[in-house]
Enzyme design. Sequence first.
Site, PDB file in Angstrom:
ATOM      1  N   ASN A  49      -6.886   4.638   9.708  1.00 44.55           N
ATOM      2  CA  ASN A  49      -6.447   3.376  10.302  1.00 44.55           C
ATOM      3  C   ASN A  49      -6.401   3.399  11.824  1.00 44.55           C
ATOM      4  O   ASN A  49      -6.344   2.355  12.452  1.00 44.55           O
ATOM      5  CB  ASN A  49      -5.073   2.997   9.746  1.00 44.55           C
ATOM      6  CG  ASN A  49      -4.083   4.140   9.793  1.00 44.55           C
ATOM      7  OD1 ASN A  49      -4.334   5.217   9.256  1.00 44.55           O
ATOM      8  ND2 ASN A  49      -2.969   3.934  10.448  1.00 44.55           N
ATOM      9  N   CYS A  66       4.008   3.557  18.173  1.00 42.52           N
ATOM     10  CA  CYS A  66       4.826   2.539  18.812  1.00 42.52           C
ATOM     11  C   CYS A  66       5.776   1.890  17.828  1.00 42.52           C
ATOM     12  O   CYS A  66       6.850   1.428  18.192  1.00 42.52           O
ATOM     13  CB  CYS A  66       3.948   1.487  19.451  1.00 42.52           C
ATOM     14  SG  CYS A  66       2.638   0.922  18.378  1.00 42.52           S
ATOM     15  N   THR A  87       9.424  -8.749 -12.561  1.00 42.37           N
ATOM     16  CA  THR A  87       8.553  -9.905 -12.769  1.00 42.37           C
ATOM     17  C   THR A  87       7.469  -9.948 -11.706  1.00 42.37           C
ATOM     18  O   THR A  87       7.746  -9.778 -10.524  1.00 42.37           O
ATOM     19  CB  THR A  87       9.412 -11.189 -12.757  1.00 42.37           C
ATOM     20  OG1 THR A  87      10.400 -11.064 -13.770  1.00 42.37           O
ATOM     21  CG2 THR A  87       8.561 -12.423 -13.009  1.00 42.37           C
ATOM     22  N   GLY A 123       0.825  -1.207   0.000  1.00 41.36           N
ATOM     23  CA  GLY A 123       0.000   0.000   0.000  1.00 41.36           C
ATOM     24  C   GLY A 123       0.858   1.255   0.000  1.00 41.36           C
ATOM     25  O   GLY A 123       0.554   2.247  -0.666  1.00 41.36           O
ATOM     26  N   HIS A 136      -2.873  -7.270   2.442  1.00 37.74           N
ATOM     27  CA  HIS A 136      -2.841  -7.853   3.795  1.00 37.74           C
ATOM     28  C   HIS A 136      -3.841  -7.203   4.753  1.00 37.74           C
ATOM     29  O   HIS A 136      -3.987  -7.646   5.886  1.00 37.74           O
ATOM     30  CB  HIS A 136      -1.418  -7.835   4.363  1.00 37.74           C
ATOM     31  CG  HIS A 136      -0.909  -6.485   4.772  1.00 37.74           C
ATOM     32  ND1 HIS A 136      -0.793  -6.122   6.090  1.00 37.74           N
ATOM     33  CD2 HIS A 136      -0.491  -5.427   4.056  1.00 37.74           C
ATOM     34  CE1 HIS A 136      -0.302  -4.883   6.153  1.00 37.74           C
ATOM     35  NE2 HIS A 136      -0.114  -4.444   4.926  1.00 37.74           N
ATOM     36  N   GLN A 192      -7.556   0.919   4.219  1.00 36.86           N
ATOM     37  CA  GLN A 192      -8.438   0.387   5.270  1.00 36.86           C
ATOM     38  C   GLN A 192      -9.887   0.286   4.787  1.00 36.86           C
ATOM     39  O   GLN A 192     -10.770  -0.125   5.558  1.00 36.86           O
ATOM     40  CB  GLN A 192      -8.405   1.298   6.506  1.00 36.86           C
ATOM     41  CG  GLN A 192      -7.085   1.313   7.250  1.00 36.86           C
ATOM     42  CD  GLN A 192      -6.780   0.020   7.978  1.00 36.86           C
ATOM     43  OE1 GLN A 192      -7.656  -0.815   8.207  1.00 36.86           O
ATOM     44  NE2 GLN A 192      -5.540  -0.155   8.353  1.00 36.86           N
TER      45      GLN A 192
HETATM   46  C1  LIG Z   1      -1.482  -0.342   6.358  1.00 34.64           C
HETATM   47  C2  LIG Z   1      -1.730   0.968   5.726  1.00 34.64           C
HETATM   48  C3  LIG Z   1      -0.881   1.484   4.731  1.00 34.64           C
HETATM   49  C4  LIG Z   1       0.386   0.778   4.317  1.00 34.64           C
HETATM   50  O1  LIG Z   1       0.169  -0.412   3.650  1.00 34.64           O
HETATM   51  P1  LIG Z   1       1.409  -1.436   3.498  1.00 34.64           P
HETATM   52  O2  LIG Z   1       0.903  -2.491   2.576  1.00 34.64           O
HETATM   53  O3  LIG Z   1       1.708  -1.953   4.848  1.00 34.64           O
HETATM   54  O4  LIG Z   1       2.519  -0.675   2.896  1.00 34.64           O
HETATM   55  C5  LIG Z   1      -1.197   2.682   4.152  1.00 34.64           C
HETATM   56  N1  LIG Z   1      -2.291   3.365   4.528  1.00 34.64           N
HETATM   57  C6  LIG Z   1      -3.129   2.910   5.462  1.00 34.64           C
HETATM   58  C7  LIG Z   1      -4.337   3.698   5.805  1.00 34.64           C
HETATM   59  C8  LIG Z   1      -2.873   1.703   6.100  1.00 34.64           C
HETATM   60  O5  LIG Z   1      -3.694   1.276   7.055  1.00 34.64           O
END
Ligand SMILES: *Cc1c(COP(=O)(O)O)cnc(C)c1O
Length: 398
Positions: A151, A324, A237, A70, A201, A179
Amino acid sequence: MFVYADNAATTAMSKAAANAMLPAMGELYGNPSSLHQKGREANMALMGARETIAKCLNAEPREVYFTGCGTEADNWAITEGARLGALAGKRHIISDTIEHHAVLHTLRRLEKQGFEVTYLPVHENGMVRLDELEAAIRPDTCLVTIMFVNNEIGTVQPIREIGKLCRERGVLFHTDAVQAVGHVPVDVAADNIDMLSLAAHKFHGPKGVGALYCKKSIRLQNFIEGGAQERNKRGGTEAIPSILAMAAALKESCAHLEENMEKVSAMRDRLIEGLSEIPCSRCNGDPDHRAPGIVSFCFEGIEGESLLLRLDLAGICASSGSACTSGSLDPSHVLLALGMPHEIAHGSLRLSLCEYNTMEEMDYILSQLPDIVRTLREMSPVWMHKLETMEDPYLAVK
Ligand SMILES: *Cc1c(COP(=O)(O)O)cnc(C)c1O
């Protein structure tokens, strides 16, 4: 009992995702760029995944670019929005104060490069106001980037209206929907979104894979130079197993969106109701614009980190919502943006749920948390001082 209530940090992979990933790690080893049968087989699978993801967002497959996470999608979208703006002599960007660091730190870099950024305030409830956005748009504004779901406190911004406003004023609109995707309805066409970031994820897909949606009329520049992958724009790739698993996870989340939202919201509301009974506590965010799975509380007189350790001992995985991860003791920028004093922002707790959680788990959390808060407060000089100065200390210890 064991309870995983940190789904905003990451989620467990779904069976659907794992089932899509395993064969891809075995037989489907071809390089999608190869012309032979093994390559074609992998390429077909890749095309299928792109179609699935596009469909879930109501986009076209060619508008979906796979990324490594993300964070990468956020970096790419914002850097590109700024570059395209600068080409037209526009160097002003609008965002807000509670964005993820993937957005904030990218903006900080652009500021160093001569862009000007207006950070809209979010007020006590964590919401951006449309009239304030409208007033901030200038003739030289090239990009608005505002997150879909926060988040830490779970606020859901008025994305459709923001997108409409941006479109009327000819300004590109990017949203960090990491999110949101798989958790609330997301429709890039109806929501007037030009660019959107997502990460697998956060909706039961694997880690290390995400996507950027970019409207086809936008002329994106290459993000990673190299091969012809992702329409030449992101060489390398393709991570076939991860991409296929991401598509399977999203397809499942979208197919069950309504029922999951209902189930998860009910658990969230039970938690909020129970935790509100703890004296000197407050629920953060906006009651009318809250994501189904995110509960954020502050408890006066305690440290979020001590609370997390006690919860962990009780088998409950949660997060403090504070910084944290960086190992710093600064309270979260999101809670401070709500106008919260430092000492209260320190006592924060985020419980983030998903459809794998159960009501029994919520009851278990509610059976543990009030006692933990009470114990920690009894050890806290800050709290003891507060009791001495309170008009009716009985209410605070009940
Ligand atoms: C987790 C998160 C990200 C980052 O995503 P990653 O795949 O861990 O790089 C970005 N923005 C928000 C709002 C998130 O909760």
